[in-house]
Write a protein that holds these residues in place. Structure first.
Motif, PDB file in Angstrom:
ATOM      1  N   GLU A  14       0.819  -1.206   0.000  1.00  0.00           N
ATOM      2  CA  GLU A  14       0.000   0.000   0.000  1.00  0.00           C
ATOM      3  C   GLU A  14       0.859   1.265   0.000  1.00  0.00           C
ATOM      4  O   GLU A  14       0.421   2.339  -0.446  1.00  0.00           O
ATOM      5  CB  GLU A  14      -0.932  -0.001   1.223  1.00  0.00           C
TER       6      GLU A  14
ATOM      7  N   LYS B  37       1.686   3.220  -3.533  1.00  0.00           N
ATOM      8  CA  LYS B  37       0.820   4.278  -4.059  1.00  0.00           C
ATOM      9  C   LYS B  37       1.001   5.583  -3.303  1.00  0.00           C
ATOM     10  O   LYS B  37       0.790   6.664  -3.849  1.00  0.00           O
ATOM     11  CB  LYS B  37      -0.636   3.839  -3.970  1.00  0.00           C
ATOM     12  N   ILE B  38       1.347   5.430  -2.020  1.00  0.00           N
ATOM     13  CA  ILE B  38       1.496   6.629  -1.202  1.00  0.00           C
ATOM     14  C   ILE B  38       2.783   7.378  -1.554  1.00  0.00           C
ATOM     15  O   ILE B  38       2.802   8.608  -1.732  1.00  0.00           O
ATOM     16  CB  ILE B  38       1.480   6.271   0.293  1.00  0.00           C
TER      17      ILE B  38
ATOM     18  N   LYS C 197       4.796   6.628  -4.293  1.00  0.00           N
ATOM     19  CA  LYS C 197       5.054   6.591  -5.723  1.00  0.00           C
ATOM     20  C   LYS C 197       6.423   6.012  -6.015  1.00  0.00           C
ATOM     21  O   LYS C 197       7.195   6.496  -6.864  1.00  0.00           O
ATOM     22  CB  LYS C 197       4.983   7.992  -6.350  1.00  0.00           C
TER      23      LYS C 197
ATOM     24  N   LYS D 233       8.513  13.991   1.531  1.00  0.00           N
ATOM     25  CA  LYS D 233       7.696  14.962   0.813  1.00  0.00           C
ATOM     26  C   LYS D 233       7.858  16.379   1.373  1.00  0.00           C
ATOM     27  O   LYS D 233       7.235  17.326   0.877  1.00  0.00           O
ATOM     28  CB  LYS D 233       6.209  14.581   0.924  1.00  0.00           C
TER      29      LYS D 233
ATOM     30  N   TYR E 259      -2.379  14.091   3.768  1.00  0.00           N
ATOM     31  CA  TYR E 259      -1.953  13.400   2.552  1.00  0.00           C
ATOM     32  C   TYR E 259      -2.202  11.905   2.683  1.00  0.00           C
ATOM     33  O   TYR E 259      -2.694  11.258   1.739  1.00  0.00           O
ATOM     34  CB  TYR E 259      -0.466  13.693   2.301  1.00  0.00           C
ATOM     35  N   LEU E 260      -1.860  11.357   3.846  1.00  0.00           N
ATOM     36  CA  LEU E 260      -2.066   9.920   4.075  1.00  0.00           C
ATOM     37  C   LEU E 260      -3.548   9.569   4.035  1.00  0.00           C
ATOM     38  O   LEU E 260      -3.950   8.577   3.421  1.00  0.00           O
ATOM     39  CB  LEU E 260      -1.468   9.518   5.424  1.00  0.00           C
TER      40      LEU E 260
ATOM     41  N   LYS F 236      -5.927  11.129   2.479  1.00  0.00           N
ATOM     42  CA  LYS F 236      -6.412  11.241   1.104  1.00  0.00           C
ATOM     43  C   LYS F 236      -5.990  10.031   0.286  1.00  0.00           C
ATOM     44  O   LYS F 236      -6.773   9.501  -0.530  1.00  0.00           O
ATOM     45  CB  LYS F 236      -5.871  12.537   0.489  1.00  0.00           C
ATOM     46  N   SER F 237      -4.794   9.575   0.495  1.00  0.00           N
ATOM     47  CA  SER F 237      -4.286   8.406  -0.236  1.00  0.00           C
ATOM     48  C   SER F 237      -5.078   7.148   0.117  1.00  0.00           C
ATOM     49  O   SER F 237      -5.390   6.327  -0.757  1.00  0.00           O
ATOM     50  CB  SER F 237      -2.799   8.193   0.086  1.00  0.00           C
TER      51      SER F 237
ATOM     52  N   GLU G   9      -8.291   6.868  -1.619  1.00  0.00           N
ATOM     53  CA  GLU G   9      -8.167   6.484  -3.026  1.00  0.00           C
ATOM     54  C   GLU G   9      -7.956   4.991  -3.199  1.00  0.00           C
ATOM     55  O   GLU G   9      -8.004   4.488  -4.321  1.00  0.00           O
ATOM     56  CB  GLU G   9      -6.996   7.258  -3.671  1.00  0.00           C
ATOM     57  N   PHE G  10      -7.720   4.305  -2.093  1.00  0.00           N
ATOM     58  CA  PHE G  10      -7.536   2.839  -2.201  1.00  0.00           C
ATOM     59  C   PHE G  10      -8.808   2.183  -2.783  1.00  0.00           C
ATOM     60  O   PHE G  10      -8.737   1.254  -3.571  1.00  0.00           O
ATOM     61  CB  PHE G  10      -7.233   2.238  -0.841  1.00  0.00           C
TER      62      PHE G  10
END
Length: 612
Positions: A540, A543-544, A546, A591, A601-602, A604-605, A608-609
């Motif tokens: 996981e 995706k966080i 990249k 970041k 940010y976490l 939001k990520s 999106e899962f």
């Protein structure tokens, strides 16, 4: 006129229901004799001990009495007990060595009502009928023993006025009898029919019996119950056992007195008019007799049921046999019962009724779906009878139920999933392996329909199903990696967790479509719960951050990301989890984010899962 008789110049007027002895006694006293024996000296010894109210042409005293009455221009028949023969004898057969009349007439002792004597002192003929025990006029019990010396009352002494002990009879006080009592009511019917004031009576089934028929049945039932235990017939328990019924006046039987006769008449009258109350008890007692005694009693009962008006007794007999569980009633030969529908069946009859095979019936019996009664006879024979009610109950249950296989077809589920619905309490089965051991599951149609309604009440009917809806089976596949199995998905539909829709009305669960949005939200919820409890999986993090998996593994190896937990999966593989705080710290470093921004940010990520 007899040569030895002097003319009786003075005549007396006969009285209502006066006996021969009483009328002659009063006549001879009016003609200045001391008593009847003093006039008829040739039979004086007999007149001192006998009642002489029943004529027997073989007896010398009877011939003399007939001559006397003829000389008085009186019809002796109107004074004698013989006038009741057509009712109380109805046959000339001898019973246990005694003449038939000895059972119903008193020949050597009598009874009396002191109130009657005080009104008009003479002997009433009915007092010498053994079955008569009460005075209907004064509501009194008749007295049969001297209240002073307790000896039997002799008619000669009664007409004299006192007992040998000196007791004056008309000074006696008799026991009152309640007019509402059964004894009084039964005596009233008996005496009114005997006197002719009552021409007929009816039984409980409205069968009309004339005078002859009533006494015919009364006497037949008295013969049937003769010698039986009264308590057993009445089904009562008492510390002081009542005597046995003594109608035939057997020498070794209990003494027959008015109290015993009252019970006898009450029982017999009830047997005649309402046989359903006591006749089953009588039959039950007969069935406990030895073979010879049993056959004798059944011969008596056969005469009763074969009478042209004996069908009601045959029906009660048949109904009783229909409750018997210790014999095959079809083997009753002497009196064949009339039974349209048996309550207890042989196994062969049960198999025929169910339309099944022997082994199926054995299973039904073994698992308790059908009830049986087993009895071992004295001869070692085992009687097995199947209860009809239990068969009818089973057949009704089967008609109103589905097997689990049938339920599977209706629901569109496989056997395992449908059984799981039962195991987890969503469907209540009546019978089955985990309920009573029966190998076939049975679910009432009502219960299954109730379950279907509880599911589909939450399901919308839509004219078209678009891509926003996922077929039930696909949703099941998407959720297979979670704890959501088929039954859990059905639970989620019932409680509204998953919105559901169908294109047309159906009972097939596989036809249901689930809202894709709800499935995705549910999966995301599970991910959030898992992240909160355990952390994020290394995959996981791709995706966080990249980055590729080698980079993630490198950070873990270098200690930049700490594995907070290792968990073994069901397939024995091991999953690693990185705590949320570790991931936030890494985001702040890589970041260049503040703690607040890294946390956002976490979040939001993770959103999106989605279903991934």
């Amino acid at each position: 006129m007899c040569y030895y008789l002097k003319p009786l110049l003075k005549r007396v007027t006969s009285k209502e229901n006066e006996s021969m002895y009483s009328f002659l006694y009063r006549t001879v006293v009016a003609n200045y004799y001391d008593n009847l024996p003093s006039m008829l000296k040739e039979i004086s010894s007999h007149l001192f001990v006998a009642n002489c109210n029943y004529l027997d042409h073989k007896e010398g005293w009877s011939v003399i009495f007939m001559d006397v009455f003829e000389s008085l221009n009186k019809d002796i028949h109107t004074f004698s007990l013989n006038q009741y023969d057509e009712l109380l004898l109805q046959g000339t057969e001898e019973v246990v060595g005694r003449k038939h009349e000895d059972r119903v007439y008193q020949k050597y002792s009598t009874k009396y009502c002191p109130d009657c004597l005080n009104e008009d002192y003479y002997h009433r003929l009915l007092w010498d009928v053994s079955l008569v025990t009460t005075c209907l006029k004064h509501n009194k019990h008749l007295i049969e023993n001297c209240p002073n010396c307790n000896k039997a009352v002799r008619i000669n002494r009664l007409m004299v006025g006192d007992c040998n002990c000196g007791w004056i009879f008309n000074r006696s006080i008799s026991r009152d009898i309640d007019p509402k009592s059964n004894v009084y009511k039964n005596q009233k019917v008996l005496q009114l029919i005997l006197s002719g004031e009552m021409k007929e009576t009816s039984t409980a089934d409205n069968t009309v019996l004339n005078r002859q028929e009533y006494f015919k049945f009364l006497l037949m039932f008295l013969t049937l119950i003769d010698g039986m235990d009264i308590n057993a017939i009445l089904k009562v328990t008492t510390c002081q056992p009542k005597p046995k019924i003594n109608f035939n006046k057997r020498q070794k039987a209990d003494k027959r007195n008015c109290d015993l006769i009252n019970v006898m008449i009450s029982v017999a009258h009830l047997l005649v008019t309402r046989p359903n109350i006591l006749l089953p008890n009588v039959i039950q007692q007969i069935d406990g007799y030895s073979i010879d005694s049993r056959n004798l009693k059944y011969n008596h009962l056969k005469k009763i049921v074969e009478h042209e008006k004996g069908r009601s007794y045959l029906l009660v007999y048949s109904d009783y046999l229909n409750t018997v569980t210790n014999e095959y009633i079809g083997e009753r030969i002497k009196i064949k019962p009339i039974i349209e529908e048996k309550n207890y069946l042989t196994t062969g009859e049960a198999i025929k009724l169910i339309k099944t095979e022997d082994q199926v019936l054995k299973n039904l019996i073994h698992y308790g779906l059908v009830s049986t009664h087993k009895t071992k006879t004295k001869g070692g024979r085992t009687i097995t009878l199947v209860e009809r009610k239990s068969i009818e109950s089973y057949m009704k249950m089967k008609k109103n139920s589905y097997t689990l296989s049938q339920a599977c077809k209706i629901l569109g589920l496989n056997f395992v999933k449908a059984q799981e619905l039962i195991t987890r309490g969503h469907i209540k089965a009546q019978h089955g392996p985990s309920i009573d051991g029966y190998p076939i599951w049975y679910i009432s149609k009502r219960e299954l329909n109730k379950f279907i309604q509880s599911v589909f009440v939450k399901v919308k009917i839509k004219s078209s199903i678009d891509s926003n809806w996922i077929p039930f089976e696909k949703a099941n596949m998407n959720l297979r990696h979670t704890d959501m199995d088929t039954v859990s998905i059905i639970e989620a539909i019932k409680n509204g967790t998953f919105s559901a829709a169908i294109a047309e009305k159906t009972t097939n669960i596989k036809s249901i479509h689930l809202a894709k949005r709800d499935i995705d939200n549910f999966l995301l919820m599970l991910i959030k719960q898992r992240i909160k409890q355990y952390g994020l999986k290394p995959r996981e993090l791709l995706k966080i951050f990249k980055v590729g998996m080698p980079t993630i593994n490198k950070w873990i190896k270098e200690g930049k990301l700490q594995v907070s937990m290792n968990a073994e999966n069901a397939n024995t593989t091991v999953s690693r989890y990185i705590a949320v705080n570790e991931v936030i710290s890494m985001l702040m470093e890589k970041k260049k984010l503040s703690y607040k921004d890294a946390k956002f940010y976490l979040k939001k990520s993770i959103m999106e899962f989605g279903a991934n």
